[in-house]
Design an enzyme around this catalytic site. Structure first.
Site, PDB file in Angstrom:
ATOM      1  N   HIS A 124       0.873  -1.183   0.000  1.00 54.77           N
ATOM      2  CA  HIS A 124       0.000   0.000   0.000  1.00 54.77           C
ATOM      3  C   HIS A 124       0.909   1.233   0.000  1.00 54.77           C
ATOM      4  O   HIS A 124       2.031   1.185   0.513  1.00 54.77           O
ATOM      5  CB  HIS A 124      -0.821  -0.065   1.292  1.00 54.77           C
ATOM      6  N   ASP A 201       2.952  -4.679   7.818  1.00 51.30           N
ATOM      7  CA  ASP A 201       1.728  -3.882   7.721  1.00 51.30           C
ATOM      8  C   ASP A 201       0.561  -4.845   7.897  1.00 51.30           C
ATOM      9  O   ASP A 201       0.247  -5.623   6.997  1.00 51.30           O
ATOM     10  CB  ASP A 201       1.711  -3.192   6.356  1.00 51.30           C
ATOM     11  N   GLN A 204      -4.684  -5.263   6.967  1.00 50.80           N
ATOM     12  CA  GLN A 204      -5.718  -6.159   6.423  1.00 50.80           C
ATOM     13  C   GLN A 204      -5.624  -7.578   6.982  1.00 50.80           C
ATOM     14  O   GLN A 204      -6.384  -8.443   6.568  1.00 50.80           O
ATOM     15  CB  GLN A 204      -5.611  -6.219   4.891  1.00 50.80           C
ATOM     16  N   LYS A 227     -10.515  -0.403  10.584  1.00 49.84           N
ATOM     17  CA  LYS A 227     -10.728  -1.599   9.759  1.00 49.84           C
ATOM     18  C   LYS A 227     -11.025  -2.810  10.640  1.00 49.84           C
ATOM     19  O   LYS A 227     -11.197  -3.921  10.148  1.00 49.84           O
ATOM     20  CB  LYS A 227      -9.484  -1.877   8.908  1.00 49.84           C
ATOM     21  N   CYS A 365      -4.913   2.362  -3.523  1.00 52.86           N
ATOM     22  CA  CYS A 365      -3.659   2.905  -2.956  1.00 52.86           C
ATOM     23  C   CYS A 365      -2.504   1.948  -3.168  1.00 52.86           C
ATOM     24  O   CYS A 365      -1.625   1.813  -2.312  1.00 52.86           O
ATOM     25  CB  CYS A 365      -3.801   3.227  -1.471  1.00 52.86           C
TER      26      CYS A 365
HETATM   27  N1  PMP Z   1      -1.916  -0.735   4.587  1.00 50.61           N
HETATM   28  C1  PMP Z   1      -2.908  -1.440   4.048  1.00 50.61           C
HETATM   29  C2  PMP Z   1      -2.644  -2.826   3.545  1.00 50.61           C
HETATM   30  C3  PMP Z   1      -4.182  -0.880   3.976  1.00 50.61           C
HETATM   31  O1  PMP Z   1      -5.183  -1.580   3.435  1.00 50.61           O
HETATM   32  C4  PMP Z   1      -4.405   0.424   4.462  1.00 50.61           C
HETATM   33  C5  PMP Z   1      -5.755   1.087   4.370  1.00 50.61           C
HETATM   34  N2  PMP Z   1      -6.375   0.959   3.113  1.00 50.61           N
HETATM   35  C6  PMP Z   1      -3.330   1.106   5.025  1.00 50.61           C
HETATM   36  C7  PMP Z   1      -2.104   0.493   5.071  1.00 50.61           C
HETATM   37  C8  PMP Z   1      -3.465   2.481   5.576  1.00 50.61           C
HETATM   38  O2  PMP Z   1      -4.273   2.462   6.693  1.00 50.61           O
HETATM   39  P1  PMP Z   1      -4.809   3.810   7.335  1.00 50.61           P
HETATM   40  O3  PMP Z   1      -5.383   4.601   6.198  1.00 50.61           O
HETATM   41  O4  PMP Z   1      -5.841   3.360   8.309  1.00 50.61           O
HETATM   42  O5  PMP Z   1      -3.653   4.485   7.966  1.00 50.61           O
END
Ligand code: PMP
Length: 409
Positions: A124, A201, A204, A227, A365
């Site tokens: 991401h 990270d 998910q 999430k 993203c």
């Molecule tokens: N890493 C992953 C794999 C994500 O799916 C997301 C959110 N889409 C993020 C990082 C970023 O998370 P946040 O916007 O809650 O900081």
């Protein structure tokens, strides 16, 4: 649990009773954010009604009470991730802030020109851009583990990329765009063998199954509360104690010091050293309520539930003409990304929305990953503990309608 082996918790979530465009809501955008159960919404209200005060600084009863709840929330997160000590948990605004914290604190102190940061093609943007910023400042070099056609990481290439210059492997546990589950324990073992640290990270992965940071042997592990059926603007970062204890402050302010003079400040022990200013007290306590809710159901049962939904959706999509699933890894979490011939993902998302079906359309993203597959984006259905077969049937029915409308499929 229903006859079909699914969990049955839709009624815990007030928003799911709200018709959208006059239709039953099939909320399949859980990778973006999840809905909140009543117990979580009530926990936040209860905090403001019964317990609100600033923490760590009041001699009065309410301040001590709020501090206790905040500390308990940290223990809840520790137990949830199976970390060894409460002090290993730093409260942050979420995954993005956690990764920036590691990049600016650990990264700025430990990276120098020529050092290598190993990322993967599944990351991401929040696990790419902070490392680019730190690489620009330190002269470190970014290397990238390539992605195979099925959406898995190329493990052979990974092993070849690892070398004595690799200081950090920063890798996503579950891809938000494709659902691929990466073999983190094995990758961590290999990265540690060359002396690299490992940041995972978990944005998910934490919502979709059991996570044990000690079994994975991660050095850094992070997730976002929103999430995880919890509040926005909240998250947590796990850091192994010896590493966290060695890290310099990132943000300065109140609550992260022991003494301050104009000549010099002394910093508080961890984790307070990384929680400058009044933190998101309500957020931490509400996040803990979300974790309590999940622990009552059981993360393994949630994983099993979502695996049934994923199988059902995948089989049905494969049986439809004109549909291509992106990401067919052997190990996947409850996320299915797909393209419909002749329909742009954004148009598709708009048509599905007319039927009360909420999916994500776009690059998720993860632009480098979309470039890897030569596509602008996908439509993504991502599952949660409250989804059922009716949600997926609504998706499939709406997809057929869209194909008719566009004269494709
Ligand atoms: N890493 C992953 C794999 C994500 O799916 C997301 C959110 N889409 C993020 C990082 C970023 O998370 P946040 O916007 O809650 O900081």
């Amino acid at each position: 649990v229903t006859a079909a082996g699914l969990l049955n918790h839709r009624e815990d979530f007030p928003i799911l009773a709200r018709p959208i465009r006059g239709q039953r809501l099939s909320y399949l955008d859980n990778g973006a954010t999840t809905q909140k159960p009543r117990s979580v919404i009530e926990a936040e209200a209860r905090f403001y009604e019964q317990s609100n005060a600033n923490i760590h600084r009041g001699v009065h009863w309410l301040s001590q009470h709020a501090t206790e709840l905040y500390d308990q929330a940290r223990s809840t997160v520790r137990a949830f991730l199976n970390a060894a000590r409460d002090e290993e948990i730093v409260f942050t605004r979420g995954t993005t802030e956690s990764i920036n914290l590691v990049a600016y604190s650990w990264g700025m102190d430990n990276l120098k020109a020529g050092d290598e940061i190993l990322l993967t093609g599944l990351e991401h943007h929040s696990n790419i851009v902070p490392w680019q910023l730190v690489a620009q400042r330190t002269g470190a070099i970014i290397r990238v583990v390539p992605v195979l056609d099925n959406g898995e990481l190329d493990q052979e290439a990974f092993q070849q990329l690892l070398n004595e210059k690799t200081r950090l492997l920063a890798v996503v546990h579950v891809s938000n765009a494709l659902g691929t589950i990466n073999p983190i324990a094995e990758m961590t073992r290999q990265a540690h063998a060359v002396g690299a640290k490992v940041l995972v990270d978990g944005a998910q992965s934490v919502p979709h199954g059991v996570v044990d940071v000690q079994a994975l042997d991660a050095d850094f592990y992070t997730f976002s509360a929103h999430k995880l059926y919890g509040p926005t603007g909240m998250g947590a970062l796990y850091v192994r104690y010896d590493i966290l204890d060695s890290m310099s402050p990132w943000m300065g302010g109140g609550d992260m010091i022991t003494t301050v003079s104009f000549e010099k400040s002394n910093y508080a022990p961890v984790p307070q050293r990384f929680e400058a200013g009044t933190p998101n007290i309500a957020g931490a306590i509400t996040m803990a309520a979300a974790i309590d809710y999940l622990m009552r159901i059981g993360m393994q049962r949630i994983a099993d539930h979502e695996a049934l939904l994923l199988d059902y959706a995948t089989e049905a999509l494969l049986a439809m003409p004109g549909i291509r699933i992106i990401g067919t890894a052997e190990h996947k979490a409850g996320i299915v990304s797909f393209l419909v011939d002749g329909i742009h993902p954004h148009d598709l998302g708009t048509i599905l929305d007319m039927d009360g079906v909420a999916v994500r359309a776009g690059h998720h993203c993860a632009m480098p990953l979309m470039t890897r597959f030569g596509i602008p984006g996908t439509a993504r259905a991502s599952f949660a503990l409250y989804n059922d077969y009716a949600d997926i049937d609504a998706l499939l029915g709406s997809l057929r309608k869209a194909q008719k409308l566009f004269g494709v499929g």
